[in-house]
Scaffold this active site. Sequence first.
Site, mmCIF file in Angstrom:
data_model
loop_
_atom_site.group_PDB
_atom_site.id
_atom_site.type_symbol
_atom_site.label_atom_id
_atom_site.label_comp_id
_atom_site.label_asym_id
_atom_site.label_seq_id
_atom_site.Cartn_x
_atom_site.Cartn_y
_atom_site.Cartn_z
ATOM 1 N N CYS A 1 -30.851 -7.495 61.732
ATOM 2 C CA CYS A 1 -29.889 -6.387 61.176
ATOM 3 C C CYS A 1 -29.771 -6.752 59.754
ATOM 4 O O CYS A 1 -30.537 -6.459 58.942
ATOM 5 C CB CYS A 1 -28.743 -6.479 62.090
ATOM 6 S SG CYS A 1 -27.725 -4.967 61.764
ATOM 7 N N HIS B 1 -30.567 -6.202 67.522
ATOM 8 C CA HIS B 1 -29.697 -7.619 67.816
ATOM 9 C C HIS B 1 -30.398 -8.167 68.949
ATOM 10 O O HIS B 1 -29.844 -8.073 69.992
ATOM 11 C CB HIS B 1 -28.135 -7.097 67.881
ATOM 12 C CG HIS B 1 -27.679 -7.062 66.586
ATOM 13 N ND1 HIS B 1 -27.110 -8.202 65.935
ATOM 14 C CD2 HIS B 1 -27.487 -5.817 65.646
ATOM 15 C CE1 HIS B 1 -26.462 -7.597 64.631
ATOM 16 N NE2 HIS B 1 -26.394 -6.133 64.755
ATOM 17 N N GLU C 1 -30.336 -10.839 69.708
ATOM 18 C CA GLU C 1 -29.286 -11.867 70.230
ATOM 19 C C GLU C 1 -28.250 -11.460 71.286
ATOM 20 O O GLU C 1 -27.629 -12.315 71.962
ATOM 21 C CB GLU C 1 -28.545 -12.699 69.187
ATOM 22 C CG GLU C 1 -27.346 -12.288 68.753
ATOM 23 C CD GLU C 1 -27.597 -10.797 67.935
ATOM 24 O OE1 GLU C 1 -26.726 -10.086 67.353
ATOM 25 O OE2 GLU C 1 -28.663 -10.639 67.564
#
Length: 230
Positions: free
Chosen positions: A115, A210, A212
């Site tokens: 990002c 993202h 994660e």
Amino acid sequence: MSAQPLIGITTYLADDARWGVWALPAALLPAGYHRLVQRSGGLAALLPPGDPGTAAEVVARLDGLVIAGGPDVEPVRYGADPDPRTGPPARDRDIWELALIDAALQARVPLLGICRGMQLLNVALGGTLVQHIDGHAGPAGLFARHEVKPEPGTLLGGILPEAVSVPTYHHQSVDRLGNGLLPSAHATDGTVEALELPDADHFVLSVQWHPEAGDDTRVMEALVSAAGRN
């Protein structure tokens, strides 16, 4: 058994973080980042903002580097005036992470931007950013999802050979490309969703979404695998 690669991850620097009875300045990062590194076979080390003069020494001790998501890159870094919708600057992070990116590129340490990390990689190589777009974030604090299509024949296309639905939370995007960078994925609205450095002789990849915040470990596994060969 070979050692697990050590992956450094940059962090936020909060003036007033709260936990238990404490309200103090703190270096912090959503747990999804270190958990994703661990699930992907790496060891995670957090890299809070520090003296940019130490960046090369820090990177020399790592097998791989992740530039994490976070606040908007200060527009002065790419020669622009701030848009009213651009967030407040995080100068300590900008200076530190730009130094880490430069050190990783110089030392050929595998690098993954996430990002903000993708946007900062673009800026580090002379590119610019669009300071506001709509449709790539949910309500405050909530991820949206949309489809991303990797480009065949690219590094990312080999990692993700099919279109994927990804968690996303950003309101800025890549404008003019940095030197040598190749777009390797796009959203359906044409937004650049991944950049890589095809002429580098090591792993350099960044994604606008993202990983994660999702269940797909393939991008991080690719970084950890490259770090293990480094």
